[in-house]
Design an enzyme around this catalytic site. Structure first.
Site, short mmCIF file in Angstrom:
data_model
loop_
_atom_site.label_atom_id
_atom_site.label_comp_id
_atom_site.label_asym_id
_atom_site.label_seq_id
_atom_site.Cartn_x
_atom_site.Cartn_y
_atom_site.Cartn_z
N LYS A 127 28.39 -2.00 12.44
CA LYS A 127 27.19 -2.84 12.30
C LYS A 127 26.34 -2.37 11.13
CE LYS A 127 27.28 -4.06 17.14
NZ LYS A 127 26.90 -3.73 18.51
N ASP A 152 21.30 -9.61 20.15
CA ASP A 152 22.53 -9.81 20.93
C ASP A 152 22.48 -11.06 21.81
OD1 ASP A 152 24.77 -8.24 20.52
OD2 ASP A 152 23.95 -6.52 21.61
N GLN A 174 23.06 -0.78 22.12
CA GLN A 174 24.51 -0.72 22.27
C GLN A 174 24.89 -0.46 23.74
OE1 GLN A 174 26.76 -1.36 19.73
NE2 GLN A 174 28.21 -1.34 21.41
#
Ligand code: NAP
Length: 255
Positions: A52, A119, A96
């Site tokens: 990322k 997300d 994460q």
């Protein structure tokens, strides 16, 4: 023989488009920033976070990485998220997953401001997807839609079968397909006669996590097959959820 959908090429095209958008924002005095929060040192998570950060560099987004100790308390994690919610350099926040067992995933994701929820896992963003007014959308299903878009097929009226109903893949991809006017069937471990469902499908999305579970001979002639599954066999080989060899003789497009 099916056309192979080349994810890397599609991703590169998408990155080029994003780079143009970032340049446009830079020209207007905005430098987009993404904060990635990693708790602990899960090896798979480290790889994802690195990827990322690299993607951010490629397209000119500022990336801020926060690596927190695996024993951090829930309160400390929530304090960190709250700081990022209020940080004007940060436009997107990713926590994460998976988190260490002592931390509450739901509580953590809900603490992220829906306007910075990169997300798309916040209930507000899931709700927006349900009502057909998406803001941030979960990345795996959104990536699947980009792959489908690249094939050029019109999803309207197509029979789409999604196998898997997780919150990160199965459910959101079903909603996205519905938004494109496909007729969507969602299958899961309690579904009866999976084979019959797959045999009727113009589009098959397999998100199960079981090697070669969907037999190639079940695939309808000309169907589009997106295999999301990542399964490592005892011999170390990586395979998907769909029997590739046989399926690729029938599908028009396959990943
Ligand atoms: P998950 O949360 O474990 O969900 C798996 C789903 O498969 C569940 O809904 C389960 O049904 C269903 N299932 C299990 N056995 C089945 C069977 N025999 N017949 C029909 N359905 C069955 O997994 P996930 O997080 O969605 O991930 C799915 C796969 O995609 C995994 O291999 C994962 O590694 C991979 N993945 C790939 C990416 C990517 O970027 N390529 C991203 C995320 C995940 P129940 O709900 O009834 O248990």
């Amino acid at each position: 023989m099916a056309n192979i959908i080349d994810g890397k090429t599609v991703a590169q095209k998408f990155k080029n488009k994003l780079k143009d958008e970032v340049d446009f924002l830079n020209g207007h005095g905005v430098k987009p920033g993404l904060a990635v929060v990693l708790v602990g040192d899960n090896p798979a998570s480290l790889i994802y976070v690195k990827a990322k950060t690299k993607a951010c560099e490629e397209i000119g987004i500022n990336s801020f990485q926060y690596t927190l100790h695996k024993n951090i308390t829930q309160k400390e994690l929530l304090r960190q998220i709250s700081e990022l919610n209020n940080d004007t350099r940060v436009h997107g926040i990713l926590v994460q997953l998976p988190l260490p067992d002592h931390l509450d995933e739901e509580l953590t994701l809900e603490a992220i401001s829906p306007e910075k929820d990169a997300d798309g896992f916040h209930p507000v963003n899931i709700g927006r997807l349900v009502v057909g007014k998406p803001l941030f959308q979960p990345c795996t299903p959104l990536g699947i839609m980009k792959l489908l878009e690249d094939t050029g097929i019109d999803l309207s009226g197509k029979e789409a079968v999604v196998v898997g109903r997780s919150n990160i893949v199965g459910k959101p991809i079903a909603l996205m397909l519905l938004q494109k006017n496909a007729t969507v069937t969602i299958c899961h471990s309690m579904t009866l006669n999976l084979r019959e469902k797959i045999e009727k499908a113009d589009v098959v999305i397999a998100a199960i996590g079981k090697p070669n579970m969907i037999k190639g001979e079940w695939i309808k002639q000309g169907a589009v097959v997106i295999d999301v599954g990542i399964n490592r066999l005892d011999n170390g080989r990586l395979v998907g959820d769909v029997e590739f060899e046989e399926a690729s003789k029938r599908a028009s497009f396959i990943t």
